[in-house]
Design an enzyme around this catalytic site. Structure first.
Site, PDB file in Angstrom:
ATOM      1  N   LYS A 202       0.864  -1.184   0.000  1.00  0.00           N
ATOM      2  CA  LYS A 202       0.000   0.000   0.000  1.00  0.00           C
ATOM      3  C   LYS A 202       0.894   1.227   0.000  1.00  0.00           C
ATOM      4  O   LYS A 202       1.819   1.339   0.810  1.00  0.00           O
ATOM      5  CB  LYS A 202      -0.864  -0.023   1.261  1.00  0.00           C
TER       6      LYS A 202
HETATM    7  C1  R5P Z   1      -2.493   4.854   8.487  1.00  0.00           C
HETATM    8  O1  R5P Z   1      -1.401   4.579   8.835  1.00  0.00           O
HETATM    9  C2  R5P Z   1      -3.444   3.840   8.172  1.00  0.00           C
HETATM   10  O2  R5P Z   1      -2.772   2.713   7.647  1.00  0.00           O
HETATM   11  C3  R5P Z   1      -4.560   4.180   7.228  1.00  0.00           C
HETATM   12  O3  R5P Z   1      -5.251   3.000   7.020  1.00  0.00           O
HETATM   13  C4  R5P Z   1      -4.106   4.747   5.916  1.00  0.00           C
HETATM   14  O4  R5P Z   1      -3.364   5.894   6.090  1.00  0.00           O
HETATM   15  C5  R5P Z   1      -5.258   4.959   4.929  1.00  0.00           C
HETATM   16  O5  R5P Z   1      -6.101   5.894   5.363  1.00  0.00           O
HETATM   17  P1  R5P Z   1      -6.177   7.320   4.678  1.00  0.00           P
HETATM   18  O6  R5P Z   1      -6.852   7.090   3.356  1.00  0.00           O
HETATM   19  O7  R5P Z   1      -7.034   8.113   5.617  1.00  0.00           O
HETATM   20  O8  R5P Z   1      -4.800   7.859   4.525  1.00  0.00           O
END
Ligand code: R5P
Length: 297
Positions: A202
């Site tokens: 990711k």
């Molecule tokens: C943060 O460390 C988390 O892994 C979140 O799941 C990730 O950042 C995704 O969330 P957002 O779209 O709010 O950035």
């Protein structure tokens, strides 16, 4: 005892070879059945992509805006997500066990937003991950961060544990305050995660994203990042999938939207149907109008 099968002839279709089809996900063809089955609960086999709803933010920042009440704010969005990304605490307390989609459980943690964020350890045992029937485990990797080596070691230990039980590992490339969020850095971070054995990576969308996805041999899902106007969030999701991402793992741009149920469905159009962001914005507006009409009776 079953009755004896006395049929004189049987049909083995001897002229028809057994099917042997490649698995639909990049880099995943050689994985074992259980691992593939779990990946297929996260990524839709028809599009090869996922809309993963991320709401694990509380593991280091507490009750983030939009996540004050998971039962009220997030549970209604679940039917529109292909997969969830969450902590085991929220899974056990708020998510109905009748849920049948994919879910990725946060497996690293330690520091809060008050401390150095890269100072993480593994935060779940493999026994508990198996007990919860997780689809994958997620670990933060801080390439270039203060505790880079420890976070990479967390990743590799989790991969070893996951491989033993057929559970994929999702590596999250964390971008620290002082790190350059450009394609060169993201290529470095994502490739390291894949080389070390992550099944999914990711990361953030950056210009030149096609070189990031091309250089990473496993599926990449785009992290959403901080809240943007709806059209900008839809554009980055669109650009990411058109440039090779296998979907999105989006949080704040959905649950902090003025109308989260409309936004998650608009993101789904972009991800699974290759809809243009401007058309998806129209979908968003129309669904939002419906929600408001229903609310006002
Ligand atoms: C943060 O460390 C988390 O892994 C979140 O799941 C990730 O950042 C995704 O969330 P957002 O779209 O709010 O950035």
């Amino acid at each position: 005892m079953p009755e004896a099968d006395t049929a004189a002839t049987k049909n083995f279709s001897t002229g028809t070879p057994a099917k042997s089809e490649p698995f639909f996900l990049k880099g995943s063809n050689e994985l074992d059945w259980g691992m593939k089955n779990r990946l297929a609960s996260i990524f839709r086999p028809d599009s090869g992509r996922t809309v993963m709803l991320a709401f694990d933010h509380g593991y280091f920042q507490g009750p983030t805006t939009g996540l004050e009440r998971i039962d009220l704010n997030i549970v209604p969005l679940i039917p529109y997500a292909d997969a969830l990304m969450l902590t085991r605490g929220i899974l056990r307390t708020c998510i109905p066990p009748t849920y049948r989609g994919g879910f990725v459980v946060r497996a690293s943690g330690g520091p809060s937003i008050l401390k150095e964020l890269s100072d993480e350890e593994l935060a779940i045992s493999i026994d508990d991950a198996v007990r919860l029937n997780v689809s994958a485990m997620a670990v933060q990797v801080f390439i270039g961060g203060e505790y880079e080596t420890r976070s990479v070691n967390n990743l590799t230990r989790l991969i070893d544990l996951g491989n033993r039980h057929g559970i994929p590992t999702l590596a999250v490339t964390a971008v620290g305050k002082d790190m350059n969020r450009d394609a060169r850095y993201i290529r470095l971070a994502t490739r390291i995660c894949a080389e070390l054995g992550a099944s999914i990576v990711k990361t953030y969308y950056v210009p030149g994203f096609d070189t990031v996805t091309a250089g990473c041999p496993v599926p990449i899902v785009m992290a959403g990042g901080k809240k943007l106007p709806e059209i900008e969030a839809l554009r980055s999701a669109h650009n990411a999938v058109q440039e090779g991402a296998s979907g999105v793992d989006m949080g704040r741009n959905i649950f902090q939207s003025d109308c989260p149920t409309a936004m998650i469905q608009a993101v789904g159009k972009v991800v699974h149907e290759n809809m243009a962001p401007e058309d998806a914005l129209e979908v968003y507006r129309s669904l939002k109008d419906d929600v408001e009409k229903n609310r006002n009776g």
